[in-house]
Design a protein around this motif. Structure first.
Motif, PDB file in Angstrom:
ATOM      1  N   SER A  64       0.844  -1.193   0.000  1.00  0.00           N
ATOM      2  CA  SER A  64       0.000   0.000   0.000  1.00  0.00           C
ATOM      3  C   SER A  64       0.881   1.245   0.000  1.00  0.00           C
ATOM      4  O   SER A  64       1.923   1.274   0.656  1.00  0.00           O
ATOM      5  CB  SER A  64      -0.893   0.017   1.233  1.00  0.00           C
ATOM      6  OG  SER A  64      -1.580   1.263   1.329  1.00  0.00           O
ATOM      7  N   TRP A  87       0.071   3.805   1.526  1.00  0.00           N
ATOM      8  CA  TRP A  87      -0.187   4.415   2.828  1.00  0.00           C
ATOM      9  C   TRP A  87       0.722   3.814   3.897  1.00  0.00           C
ATOM     10  O   TRP A  87       1.101   2.644   3.831  1.00  0.00           O
ATOM     11  CB  TRP A  87      -1.648   4.199   3.246  1.00  0.00           C
ATOM     12  CG  TRP A  87      -2.624   4.968   2.429  1.00  0.00           C
ATOM     13  CD1 TRP A  87      -3.202   4.559   1.253  1.00  0.00           C
ATOM     14  CD2 TRP A  87      -3.150   6.260   2.701  1.00  0.00           C
ATOM     15  NE1 TRP A  87      -4.058   5.530   0.787  1.00  0.00           N
ATOM     16  CE2 TRP A  87      -4.048   6.585   1.651  1.00  0.00           C
ATOM     17  CE3 TRP A  87      -2.957   7.190   3.732  1.00  0.00           C
ATOM     18  CZ2 TRP A  87      -4.740   7.792   1.611  1.00  0.00           C
ATOM     19  CZ3 TRP A  87      -3.650   8.388   3.689  1.00  0.00           C
ATOM     20  CH2 TRP A  87      -4.531   8.680   2.639  1.00  0.00           C
ATOM     21  N   LYS A  88       1.048   4.608   4.885  1.00  0.00           N
ATOM     22  CA  LYS A  88       1.772   4.148   6.067  1.00  0.00           C
ATOM     23  C   LYS A  88       1.011   4.584   7.314  1.00  0.00           C
ATOM     24  O   LYS A  88       0.424   5.673   7.340  1.00  0.00           O
ATOM     25  CB  LYS A  88       3.184   4.736   6.108  1.00  0.00           C
ATOM     26  CG  LYS A  88       4.116   4.285   4.991  1.00  0.00           C
ATOM     27  CD  LYS A  88       4.704   2.907   5.245  1.00  0.00           C
ATOM     28  CE  LYS A  88       5.818   2.612   4.244  1.00  0.00           C
ATOM     29  NZ  LYS A  88       6.383   1.270   4.424  1.00  0.00           N
ATOM     30  N   THR A  94      -7.585   1.927   0.793  1.00  0.00           N
ATOM     31  CA  THR A  94      -6.602   2.862   0.217  1.00  0.00           C
ATOM     32  C   THR A  94      -7.177   4.250  -0.044  1.00  0.00           C
ATOM     33  O   THR A  94      -6.506   5.096  -0.646  1.00  0.00           O
ATOM     34  CB  THR A  94      -6.024   2.308  -1.098  1.00  0.00           C
ATOM     35  OG1 THR A  94      -7.105   2.048  -2.011  1.00  0.00           O
ATOM     36  CG2 THR A  94      -5.232   1.030  -0.872  1.00  0.00           C
ATOM     37  N   LEU A 146     -10.168   9.602   7.785  1.00  0.00           N
ATOM     38  CA  LEU A 146      -8.965   8.917   8.242  1.00  0.00           C
ATOM     39  C   LEU A 146      -9.143   8.540   9.701  1.00  0.00           C
ATOM     40  O   LEU A 146      -9.748   9.292  10.476  1.00  0.00           O
ATOM     41  CB  LEU A 146      -7.733   9.824   8.113  1.00  0.00           C
ATOM     42  CG  LEU A 146      -7.327  10.289   6.710  1.00  0.00           C
ATOM     43  CD1 LEU A 146      -6.113  11.216   6.803  1.00  0.00           C
ATOM     44  CD2 LEU A 146      -7.024   9.115   5.792  1.00  0.00           C
ATOM     45  N   LEU A 148      -5.090   6.394   8.572  1.00  0.00           N
ATOM     46  CA  LEU A 148      -5.416   5.454   7.497  1.00  0.00           C
ATOM     47  C   LEU A 148      -6.875   5.616   7.073  1.00  0.00           C
ATOM     48  O   LEU A 148      -7.740   5.912   7.898  1.00  0.00           O
ATOM     49  CB  LEU A 148      -5.176   4.012   7.970  1.00  0.00           C
ATOM     50  CG  LEU A 148      -3.734   3.676   8.363  1.00  0.00           C
ATOM     51  CD1 LEU A 148      -3.647   2.253   8.893  1.00  0.00           C
ATOM     52  CD2 LEU A 148      -2.796   3.865   7.172  1.00  0.00           C
ATOM     53  N   GLN A 201      -4.195  11.964   0.721  1.00  0.00           N
ATOM     54  CA  GLN A 201      -3.487  11.027  -0.122  1.00  0.00           C
ATOM     55  C   GLN A 201      -2.185  10.636   0.565  1.00  0.00           C
ATOM     56  O   GLN A 201      -1.690  11.355   1.428  1.00  0.00           O
ATOM     57  CB  GLN A 201      -3.223  11.607  -1.509  1.00  0.00           C
ATOM     58  CG  GLN A 201      -2.324  12.818  -1.563  1.00  0.00           C
ATOM     59  CD  GLN A 201      -2.216  13.373  -2.981  1.00  0.00           C
ATOM     60  OE1 GLN A 201      -3.131  14.060  -3.451  1.00  0.00           O
ATOM     61  NE2 GLN A 201      -1.130  13.068  -3.660  1.00  0.00           N
ATOM     62  N   PRO A 202      -1.661   9.477   0.227  1.00  0.00           N
ATOM     63  CA  PRO A 202      -0.456   9.020   0.925  1.00  0.00           C
ATOM     64  C   PRO A 202       0.762   9.881   0.599  1.00  0.00           C
ATOM     65  O   PRO A 202       0.882  10.396  -0.511  1.00  0.00           O
ATOM     66  CB  PRO A 202      -0.278   7.581   0.385  1.00  0.00           C
ATOM     67  CG  PRO A 202      -1.014   7.557  -0.911  1.00  0.00           C
ATOM     68  CD  PRO A 202      -2.149   8.511  -0.768  1.00  0.00           C
TER      69      PRO A 202
END
Length: 493
Positions: free
Chosen positions: A143, A145-146, A191, A451, A456, A488-489
């Motif tokens: 992903s 994302w973190k 995501t 989020l 996340l 967004q990541p």
């Protein structure tokens, strides 16, 4: 200079049509983005030449004054479950490694005809079996994302994990996905993107590698409801080559989008409130109800009493159909052939399938073969089909009281890769909210809501009546406008 990777499908299409920039410029930027994102492992095969050729054709058509298609100039990712003529199509498996179809799937052909170009074939769970994109023969998808304060690699969801990761990471504005029990909606929610599974039969299954034929359905994954509506319009339509295809006109879903829900009723299923449910998932659900009330809808409780039986029924029906569908992979005509020295036909079958299928695929084949066997067919498979009928009836009864149903998309946010691989049952529970709509063949969509405390994404799911994609999209738009989700990541790859 315009950053094309931050532009959505509609913005790219309209900009190309207006002459603000060329389709080739867009394709080149996205090809570069894909080439520099190898750490995500979102693509199995990249096809930069395909993207450029499609872009050049669009630019030439515009210069000649020709009418452009609804996806003109938009570079997309294609899930590796779709057969693409002249480009390796593997379903992320070893047994199909090196298979290059001499034909094009109906859905992908429709997208090329609409003016889209292909950036490459997207990684996925092998044969679409998985919820975390950890069963691919070509490695896990990461992903973009973190989790805040952690460097652990997270799941992008599954089975359309390559699609969700690529769209969320801005490698492509949109991608195809397939949904058998939640494989568009679950990765979209995890995501922070948007994805819709249309009514079963809306999009042709011809040329899509089959997992469970009575459940599989293609759909779009993008970064907005409107982009999904545009892409779904290009993908959908009757196909005489698919016996399950619905012969009905394709509405102008994008043109008819309307976030005003005055006079509409939204149902909240009591049975979806599970024991031990994540408090943040529950809070986002409550917020979703308020957003829909704000859009003019009346919110009521509804009952889907057979919900608790949906997941076990699904994990009998889907493996049973997989057992039948995957019997064709035998090493004789195409794909992998493992032929030990001195082996006979049966030995070749066994060696090929043993080497060619991953552990999760083997698990589901074994389950499916077991429930279809003579002594257990009535005890398991027949009973599961009866439950499926009851689940469908629950939804039809609920839709007498409401127009759409609102629920969480997933029971949790993204988890770390490897966190659930030792517990198949825990992994299967990721689909607990998405499977019922799949069993009933209903249109269902995930829209990003917020989020969580770890930074996340969490998604909300809208389920609609058969053939009422418009109602689902409209409710999704109402949530999208009120959620204002723009997160967004941060780039680490």
């Amino acid at each position: 200079m315009t950053d094309f990777t931050q532009m959505g499908l509609k913005a790219i299409r309209d900009g190309v049509a207006a002459g603000d920039f060329t389709a080739r410029e867009v394709a080149e930027v996205h090809n570069d983005a894909v080439a520099t994102a190898a750490e995500l492992n979102a693509f199995i095969v990249t096809t930069p030449d395909h993207a450029l050729a499609a872009a050049d054709a669009v630019d030439a058509a515009r210069a000649a004054g020709e009418e452009l298609g609804p996806m003109a100039g938009v570079p997309i990712g294609m899930k590796d479950l779709f057969a693409t003529k002249g480009v390796q199509s593997t379903a992320a498996s070893h047994i199909l490694e090196g298979f290059v179809p001499p034909y094009e799937s109906t859905v992908s052909q429709k997208l090329w005809d609409a003016g889209a170009g292909m950036l490459g074939k997207l990684n996925m769970d092998q044969f679409a079996m998985g919820s975390s994109n950890e069963t691919s023969y070509f490695g896990n998808v990461a992903s973009p994302w973190k989790k805040q304060g952690s460097n652990a690699t997270l799941t992008p969801g599954g089975s359309s994990g390559g699609s969700s990761a690529a769209v969320a990471a801005r490698l492509c504005p949109a991608a195809t996905g397939t949904d058998t029990g939640g494989s568009i909606r679950q990765p979209a929610a995890i995501t922070g993107i948007t994805g819709i599974k249309p009514t079963y039969g809306r999009c042709s299954r011809w040329g899509i590698v089959a997992f469970a034929s009575s459940l599989d359905q293609a759909g779009p994954m993008a970064r907005s409801v409107e982009d999904c509506a545009i892409m779904l319009g290009a993908m959908a339509g009757f196909d005489p080559k698919d016996s399950t295809s619905i012969d009905a006109p394709v509405p102008d879903w994008a043109g008819l989008l309307d976030a005003d829900l005055a006079g509409k009723t939204v149902g909240i299923p009591r049975e979806y409130r599970m024991d031990g449910m994540d408090a943040e998932i529950d809070a986002s659900w409550e917020q979703g109800k308020q957003w829909l009330r704000d859009a003019g809808a009346n919110v009521v409780d509804v009952s889907l009493p057979h919900t608790k039986y949906a997941l076990p029924a699904y994990y009998i029906i889907a493996p049973a159909e997989a057992s039948s569908n995957l019997a064709r992979y035998d090493g004789v005509r195409y794909g992998l052939r493992d032929l030990p020295e001195g082996a006979g036909l049966q030995d070749m079958y066994a060696a090929t399938r043993s080497a060619g299928f991953g552990d999760e695929v083997k698990r589901r084949i074994l389950i499916g073969t077991y429930v279809l066997s003579a002594g257990f067919y009535d005890a398991y498979y027949t009973q599961a089909q009866k439950v499926r009928t009851l689940v469908q009836k629950d939804f039809m009864d609920a839709f007498e009281q409401c127009d759409v149903i609102l629920a969480p998309t997933t029971p949790n946010a993204a988890f770390a890769l490897g966190e659930m691989t030792d517990d198949p049952l825990a992994m299967y529970l990721n689909d607990v909210f998405s499977v019922p709509a799949s069993l009933a063949g209903l249109p269902a969509m995930s829209v990003p809501a917020t989020l969580n405390k770890d930074g996340l994404p969490l998604g909300l799911q809208i389920v609609g009546r058969p053939m009422d994609e418009q109602g689902v999209l409209n409710a999704g738009l109402a949530i999208e406008q009120r959620a204002g989700f723009t997160a967004q990541p941060e780039k680490w790859w």
